[in-house]
Scaffold this motif. Sequence first.
Motif, short mmCIF file in Angstrom:
data_model
loop_
_atom_site.label_atom_id
_atom_site.label_comp_id
_atom_site.label_asym_id
_atom_site.label_seq_id
_atom_site.Cartn_x
_atom_site.Cartn_y
_atom_site.Cartn_z
N MET A 1 0.85 -1.19 0.00
CA MET A 1 0.00 0.00 0.00
C MET A 1 0.89 1.24 0.00
O MET A 1 1.81 1.37 0.82
CB MET A 1 -0.91 0.00 1.23
N ALA A 2 0.66 2.15 -0.94
CA ALA A 2 1.48 3.35 -1.06
C ALA A 2 1.01 4.41 -0.06
O ALA A 2 -0.16 4.76 -0.02
CB ALA A 2 1.41 3.90 -2.48
N LEU A 3 1.95 4.90 0.77
CA LEU A 3 1.62 5.93 1.75
C LEU A 3 2.58 7.11 1.59
O LEU A 3 3.75 6.95 1.27
CB LEU A 3 1.75 5.38 3.17
N THR A 4 2.05 8.29 1.81
CA THR A 4 2.88 9.50 1.80
C THR A 4 2.98 10.00 3.24
O THR A 4 1.97 10.31 3.87
CB THR A 4 2.25 10.59 0.91
N TYR A 5 4.20 10.01 3.72
CA TYR A 5 4.42 10.43 5.11
C TYR A 5 4.71 11.92 5.15
O TYR A 5 5.70 12.39 4.60
CB TYR A 5 5.60 9.65 5.71
N LYS A 6 3.83 12.68 5.80
CA LYS A 6 3.98 14.14 5.81
C LYS A 6 4.16 14.73 7.20
O LYS A 6 4.64 15.84 7.36
CB LYS A 6 2.77 14.79 5.14
N HIS A 7 3.69 14.01 8.24
CA HIS A 7 3.86 14.56 9.58
C HIS A 7 4.42 13.47 10.50
O HIS A 7 4.23 12.28 10.25
CB HIS A 7 2.52 15.06 10.13
N PRO A 8 5.11 13.89 11.54
CA PRO A 8 5.68 12.89 12.45
C PRO A 8 4.57 12.11 13.15
O PRO A 8 3.49 12.64 13.45
CB PRO A 8 6.47 13.76 13.46
N GLY A 9 4.81 10.86 13.38
CA GLY A 9 3.83 10.03 14.07
C GLY A 9 4.02 8.56 13.72
O GLY A 9 5.01 8.17 13.08
N VAL A 10 3.06 7.76 14.17
CA VAL A 10 3.09 6.32 13.93
C VAL A 10 2.11 5.99 12.81
O VAL A 10 0.94 6.37 12.86
CB VAL A 10 2.73 5.54 15.20
N TYR A 11 2.59 5.26 11.83
CA TYR A 11 1.75 4.84 10.70
C TYR A 11 1.60 3.32 10.72
O TYR A 11 2.58 2.60 10.99
CB TYR A 11 2.38 5.29 9.37
N VAL A 12 0.41 2.84 10.47
CA VAL A 12 0.12 1.40 10.47
C VAL A 12 -0.03 0.91 9.04
O VAL A 12 -0.81 1.48 8.25
CB VAL A 12 -1.16 1.08 11.26
N GLU A 13 0.69 -0.13 8.69
CA GLU A 13 0.57 -0.77 7.39
C GLU A 13 0.24 -2.25 7.60
O GLU A 13 0.95 -2.94 8.33
CB GLU A 13 1.88 -0.66 6.59
N GLU A 14 -0.85 -2.72 7.01
CA GLU A 14 -1.24 -4.12 7.09
C GLU A 14 -0.66 -4.88 5.90
O GLU A 14 -0.90 -4.51 4.74
CB GLU A 14 -2.77 -4.26 7.10
N ILE A 15 0.10 -5.89 6.22
CA ILE A 15 0.79 -6.67 5.18
C ILE A 15 0.12 -8.04 5.11
O ILE A 15 0.07 -8.77 6.11
CB ILE A 15 2.29 -6.83 5.49
N SER A 16 -0.40 -8.41 3.96
CA SER A 16 -1.07 -9.70 3.77
C SER A 16 -0.03 -10.79 3.56
O SER A 16 0.77 -10.73 2.61
CB SER A 16 -2.03 -9.65 2.58
N THR A 17 -0.01 -11.77 4.46
CA THR A 17 0.94 -12.89 4.33
C THR A 17 0.24 -14.20 3.96
O THR A 17 0.89 -15.18 3.66
CB THR A 17 1.69 -13.09 5.65
N ILE A 18 -1.08 -14.20 4.07
CA ILE A 18 -1.84 -15.40 3.75
C ILE A 18 -2.37 -15.28 2.32
O ILE A 18 -3.06 -14.31 1.99
CB ILE A 18 -3.03 -15.59 4.72
N PRO A 19 -2.02 -16.22 1.47
CA PRO A 19 -2.48 -16.12 0.08
C PRO A 19 -3.98 -16.32 -0.01
O PRO A 19 -4.59 -16.97 0.85
CB PRO A 19 -1.71 -17.26 -0.61
N PRO A 20 -4.61 -15.78 -1.03
CA PRO A 20 -6.05 -16.03 -1.22
C PRO A 20 -6.30 -17.51 -1.46
O PRO A 20 -5.44 -18.23 -1.98
CB PRO A 20 -6.39 -15.19 -2.45
N SER A 21 -7.45 -17.98 -1.05
CA SER A 21 -7.76 -19.39 -1.18
C SER A 21 -8.67 -19.65 -2.37
O SER A 21 -9.30 -18.74 -2.91
CB SER A 21 -8.44 -19.91 0.10
N ILE A 22 -8.75 -20.92 -2.75
CA ILE A 22 -9.61 -21.36 -3.85
C ILE A 22 -10.78 -22.12 -3.26
O ILE A 22 -10.59 -23.10 -2.53
CB ILE A 22 -8.84 -22.24 -4.85
N ALA A 23 -11.97 -21.69 -3.55
CA ALA A 23 -13.18 -22.39 -3.09
C ALA A 23 -13.63 -23.37 -4.17
O ALA A 23 -13.70 -23.01 -5.35
CB ALA A 23 -14.29 -21.39 -2.79
N GLN A 24 -13.89 -24.59 -3.76
CA GLN A 24 -14.32 -25.60 -4.72
C GLN A 24 -15.72 -25.30 -5.21
O GLN A 24 -16.65 -25.08 -4.43
CB GLN A 24 -14.28 -26.99 -4.07
#
Length: 591
Positions: A1-24
């Motif tokens: 996810m592209a973020l532009t950091y403009k002010h001091p502080g804490v930024y949260v980025e969620e990183i997907s590590t689980i691949p999408p699944s296939i439903a039968q």
Amino acid sequence: MALTYKHPGVYVEEISTIPPSIAQVETAIPAFIGYTEKREKNGIEFGANLPQRITSLLDYEKMFGYAFKETLDVVINEPKPGENFPAIAVSAPTPSPYILYYHVKMFFENGGGPCYIVSVDKFDLGAPAVTKAKLKSGVQACEKEDEITLLVLPESIGLVAADIKELNDAMLAQCAKLQDRFTLIDVPQGGTAVITTVADNFRNNLVSSDNLKYGAAYYPQIQSGATYNRLGNDDIKIQADNRGGINAGIYKKTGTAKAITKVIDTAAPVAAVKASAKITITGIQIENHAISINGMGLFFGAGGIAIGANPTAAAAALVIAINTHTDIKELVVASSIADVVTLIAKVAGSDGNKITVVYDPKGGVPRITVSGKTLTGGFSSVDFGLYNSILAALDGFTVPLYPSGMMAGVMARVDSERGVWKAPANVSIRTVDKPLVNISDEDQDYLNIDATSGKSINAIRKFAGKGTLVWGARTLAGNDNEWRYVPVRRLFIMVEESVKKATEFVVFEPNDVNTWYRAKTMCQSFLTQLWRQGALAGAKPEDAFFVNVGLGITMTAQDILEGRLNIEIGMAAVRPAEFIILKFSHLLAKS
């Protein structure tokens, strides 16, 4: 996810590590194509060739009505020697070509779930018939419905050979085009033709040699547990049983009546008024009035008046009876509706008067009104014993059906209990009596394997102590080592469709290693799950399947420039053990 950091502080980025699944995807959702009684949804009529999803027979009945109302002949004969009750028999009818309802019923009886109904037209009550053009339009309508996985066209069986072939080829071609469905085909029984003749006729005249891996054929007809639809039990009216015993071999009753509860207008006879169970009385003596019985026309007990088969004489006798007798207690119809309308028209003339026949078990209600003359009477009670005996005889007469609808239910049941990779064979067909043709091992040799055409025909057989079993699991491509078996073809259809739908998220994603890895991991996870369930052969996952994707592996630089992402999947599908070979040898004593 592209973020532009403009002010001091804490930024949260969620990183997907689980691949999408296939439903039968679902594997056994058939489309039943044919004629129906009506087409209504929420009280509003809809057009033909619009697939409708249902989940029960009740849904079908609400939306499409019931089966075509057939006519059965019930014969009440003299009692057998030593017996004090009449012998009742039901003769085989000539059923209409409208049999879709019965196939849907047997589908649900055998474990079916959701399905689609494609009504190509409503019943023609005057001249029941099916046409190739309308059935083909129904087949084409299925192409627009993505969820369908099986095609069933049971009413084509009564058409001429050229029309059956065109429809079978159309269904197979649709399956090959969409690659997400499979066709179930019935093999016509051909009357008393020998099995080799039946098989040769099917292979030579009823299906071409294209797209055979997308269909399976089944034989023969089966005596199902579905009973014929009738107008209703109110059409059977039996008077009180006052026989008092056997007298000179004659079953004595005060009368027998079968009411027609509709009004017949002689000025415009309505052909739709017909009997659901014609009752022919033989050897009956009504009180002391002898009656001539010949199985047709009108007859009643009144002063010895007898009306036979000749319409003119019958009409004249009826007019005399009406004018001279006031003790007529009943009017019994024992002929086709055409004969009834003809006779009534001759009696009433052309003045447009109506004849109303009503059932009055207690008496006192006008029973017959003709040209202004009213005849009263009635019965004191009803012979429920004979009435119920007739109902039992009618209910015991069941419909012979070809296997396609039942097989759709069997496949749904096997897929639910075991999986699509389990062959829909060596399993029982529920709520049936037996196949109408007994197939021996030698007969099945000819059906199962044909070296020339490869068009295998799966047999339905009855085994002692086991019942009626499906005893074959081959596609029409019986000589094809890759696609010989039904479960292999259907497993690949399921995997292909499941992966196709699940990987649509990749469209317009960057064609780079991150996307490749996500797609590969997703496919590997899905195939590993199938391997654990027993769908794939191999001691470990890498022996059961492979998934390849990447530059220099499945794609070239040119592929990437042109926006193509190629994924290669290979599977070692489990195959049914069709031939179990046990080898025995004598072992010499060693001690």
